[in-house]
Design a protein around this motif. Structure first.
Motif, short mmCIF file in Angstrom:
data_model
loop_
_atom_site.label_atom_id
_atom_site.label_comp_id
_atom_site.label_asym_id
_atom_site.label_seq_id
_atom_site.Cartn_x
_atom_site.Cartn_y
_atom_site.Cartn_z
N LEU A 20 33.12 36.23 44.48
CA LEU A 20 33.05 34.85 43.77
C LEU A 20 33.07 34.82 42.23
N ALA A 21 31.94 36.23 41.99
CA ALA A 21 31.44 35.75 40.84
C ALA A 21 32.39 36.79 40.01
N LEU A 22 32.83 37.59 40.88
CA LEU A 22 34.39 38.24 39.91
C LEU A 22 34.95 37.20 39.50
N LEU A 23 35.89 36.28 40.61
CA LEU A 23 36.74 35.92 40.20
C LEU A 23 36.58 35.17 39.10
N MET A 24 34.83 34.17 38.92
CA MET A 24 34.93 33.63 37.90
C MET A 24 34.87 33.70 37.10
N GLY A 25 35.01 35.79 36.84
CA GLY A 25 34.53 36.43 35.73
C GLY A 25 36.14 36.71 35.08
N ILE A 26 36.84 37.10 35.72
CA ILE A 26 38.14 37.21 35.39
C ILE A 26 39.24 35.78 35.14
N PHE A 27 38.61 34.93 35.94
CA PHE A 27 39.11 33.46 35.83
C PHE A 27 39.14 33.11 33.94
N THR A 28 37.05 33.58 33.69
CA THR A 28 36.91 33.36 32.45
C THR A 28 37.86 33.69 31.18
N ILE A 29 37.59 35.14 31.56
CA ILE A 29 38.71 35.82 30.07
C ILE A 29 40.51 35.32 30.03
N MET A 30 40.80 35.17 31.11
CA MET A 30 42.21 34.75 31.36
C MET A 30 42.06 33.39 30.86
N SER A 31 41.24 31.89 30.77
CA SER A 31 41.41 31.30 30.39
C SER A 31 41.33 31.19 28.93
N ASN A 32 40.31 32.05 28.09
CA ASN A 32 40.69 32.41 27.08
C ASN A 32 41.76 33.10 26.91
#
Length: 579
Positions: A20-32
């Motif tokens: 979950l932590a990894l997915l949220m981190g990737i989603f954060t940067i890809m959202s940017n």
């Protein structure tokens, strides 16, 4: 790295939260990335003055990515920190369990400061292993792959240039900078270790420091280490500034090269002009994933050092939970026990055997250095034995969890430890359910009623660090009170009355024997008082049992015990005549 096996094992136990932590981190940067990419297309299209309806999808997309970036960042922080603390909690449990199971006082290689460092600093260092090490590394790799695939959809040449600069900036430059920094990191770790040991030596030896005027010596050494540490910090900061400059240069280069590559594609009509600014901005946004990369190698190095330190003290490669049994009977059997110093060169205890059926009372006597205290420390699992066997309730010690094992014992050391808290809280450690009335009753039995009554705040009086404001006799009786309050099956006493006046000593011994009437007891002493109360007396010399029997039996054979008894009786007679 052995510690990687441990961390991998612990991370698997929390794999759901790790993912979950990894997915949220990737989603954060890809959202940017998505927000900057769609913003650039929106601005480019808006410059052409289209119908507003043609921009609605892009407007919604920009809002979506903008909002989702904040939401994913918030969730990423929650899940990553939650995962980190879960892993840290598991790490602490693993370490303390292995420390209890495998650390031995036979090992004289560690100072108190070293052990404190390993117990606190090194274990806490590992909490950064996931949050600042594994997590950013995986996030950076996946972000680079996803972004390069996105760019290649529009221009493969731009994607190749992007991924090359991304790899150089995020993976090659940090390695080069780390090589420059490696020597400073190692020396910094040594300095921190020396500072920790120095501070602990000062705190624990504050009385000796004052008596022998060692304050100036400690101050000079502390200042020397502090100055060297500051110099290393300055050099590390300089290298960090160079790294940040190279990172900024990499971002600038990826923007410039993207614009240069995409310009011909736009002019030839291969790519629509509205996408011209999208590629460099998307690439720039993805570089956010590389910001933690310069610190990752340091975190791996720190984790390796911490792991090496931890394993050096517990000396075990077993990082899985062992299967243990719980003793439900309390007959203690010692067979052919032999304990040696680390390396097996010098024997501390040699081939001793005795039985302690539940309820039996044994005294161990002998000269200083004969191995009496080592017997107790071995029974508690604090010292490792090379040969022989110890069984509790028919179970070998190797089959009993050390923490569970020690719950069956009450132990009073000849130098008892008092915590820097109130008298009452020091006593409640033994039994949290005891009432204040029962505490006062037990204090009265230990001849401490007046002592507590004279204290400014009674039971709520702070004892101070190590109870250093009080006499050895007072500390010893407080420790005995605490021991008698504990509900255990076997009592181990190491010179429990050595600091007491001989008249008080007899009263205390009588009270202790009443308290332990229905318990087993091993009592180590060189003061032969009320020895007739013991079922068996073991006389030790140079780690061996040289005589054994009851008080009367040993007096009758007129051996070593008889000589010790006569010497003490002569001393008591002289003391009474002097008074």
């Amino acid at each position: 790295m052995r510690i990687l096996k441990v961390m991998n094992y612990l991370m698997k136990k929390h794999i759901f939260f790790v993912a979950l932590a990894l997915l949220m981190g990737i989603f954060t940067i890809m959202s940017n990335v998505g927000m900057l990419a769609t913003s650039s297309v929106l601005i480019s299209k808006a410059a052409l003055h289209p119908d507003v309806l043609d921009l609605m999808v892009l407007i919604v997309a920009v809002r979506f990515f903008g909002i989702s970036r904040g939401v994913f960042r918030y969730l990423e922080r929650i899940f990553s920190h939650d995962t980190t603390f879960r892993i840290l909690s598991s790490m602490r449990r693993w370490f303390y369990k292995n420390f209890n199971e495998h650390y031995s006082e036979n090992n004289k290689n560690f100072k108190t400061g070293d052990i404190y460092t390993k117990l606190i600093n090194d274990v806490d260092t590992l909490k950064e292993f996931f949050l600042r090490g594994i997590y950013p590394l995986i996030t950076a790799v996946l972000t680079g792959i996803i972004t390069s695939i996105f760019i290649s959809y529009f221009n493969k040449k731009a994607a190749i240039i992007y991924i090359l600069i991304y790899i150089i900036s995020g993976f090659i430059i940090p390695v080069i900078l780390y090589e420059f920094n490696k020597g400073y990191i190692e020396r910094e770790a040594e300095i921190k270790k020396e500072l920790n040991s120095l501070i602990i030596d000062i705190v624990k030896g504050i009385v000796e420091t004052s008596i022998f005027s060692l304050k100036e010596q400690f101050t000079l050494e502390f200042n020397r280490l502090s100055v060297e540490h500051l110099a290393i910090q300055k050099r590390k900061n300089l290298i960090a500034v160079i790294g940040e400059s190279l990172y900024s240069l990499s971002v600038s280069l990826v923007i410039v090269f993207s614009l240069l590559i995409m310009a011909p594609a736009v002019s030839m009509g291969v790519l629509e002009g509205v996408y011209y600014a999208m590629i460099p901005l998307a690439a720039m946004a993805s570089f956010e994933a590389l910001m933690p990369m310069p610190n990752i190698l340091y975190k791996f190095k720190e984790a390796n050092n911490a792991g090496t330190n931890i394993f050096s003290i517990i000396d075990s490669s077993d990082y899985k939970d062992n299967e243990y049994n719980k003793a439900d009977k309390f007959d203690l059997v010692v067979k052919d026990l032999e304990v040696c110093e680390e390396g097996g060169e010098n024997s501390i205890i040699k081939n001793i055997s005795f039985d302690l059926p539940y309820g039996k009372k044994i005294a161990i006597v002998g000269a200083s250095g004969s191995g009496k205290s080592s017997v107790l420390r071995t029974l508690l699992g604090f010292m490792r034995y090379e040969r022989g066997q110890i069984e509790l309730g028919g179970l070998p010690y190797s089959k009993i969890d050390k923490e569970e094992l020690r719950k069956n014992f009450t132990y009073v050391d000849q130098n008892p430890y008092l915590f820097n808290t109130t008298v009452k809280e020091n006593l409640l450690i033994a039994n949290g359910d005891i009432s204040e009335e029962d505490i006062m009753k037990k204090l009265k039995e230990m001849q401490l009623e007046q002592f507590v009554g004279d204290l400014a705040d009674g039971l709520d009086t702070m004892l101070g660090e190590f109870g250093s404001n009080y006499s050895g006799g007072e500390k010893q009786r407080l420790a005995l009170t605490r021991a008698m309050l504990k509900k255990s099956k076997i009592v181990l006493l190491d010179e429990p009355t050595a600091s007491l006046d001989i008249n008080i000593e007899r009263k205390i011994i009588e009270e202790i024997h009443e308290d332990i009437e229905n318990k087993s007891c091993v009592w180590v002493t060189h003061r032969l008082v009320s020895m007739e109360k013991f079922d068996e007396i073991l006389v030790m010399d140079k780690g061996r049992i040289i005589e054994r029997g009851t008080h009367n039996e040993l007096i009758n054979i007129k051996g070593t015990y008889y000589k010790l008894w006569n010497i003490q009786q002569q001393y008591i007679t002289e003391l009474h005549s002097f008074n």
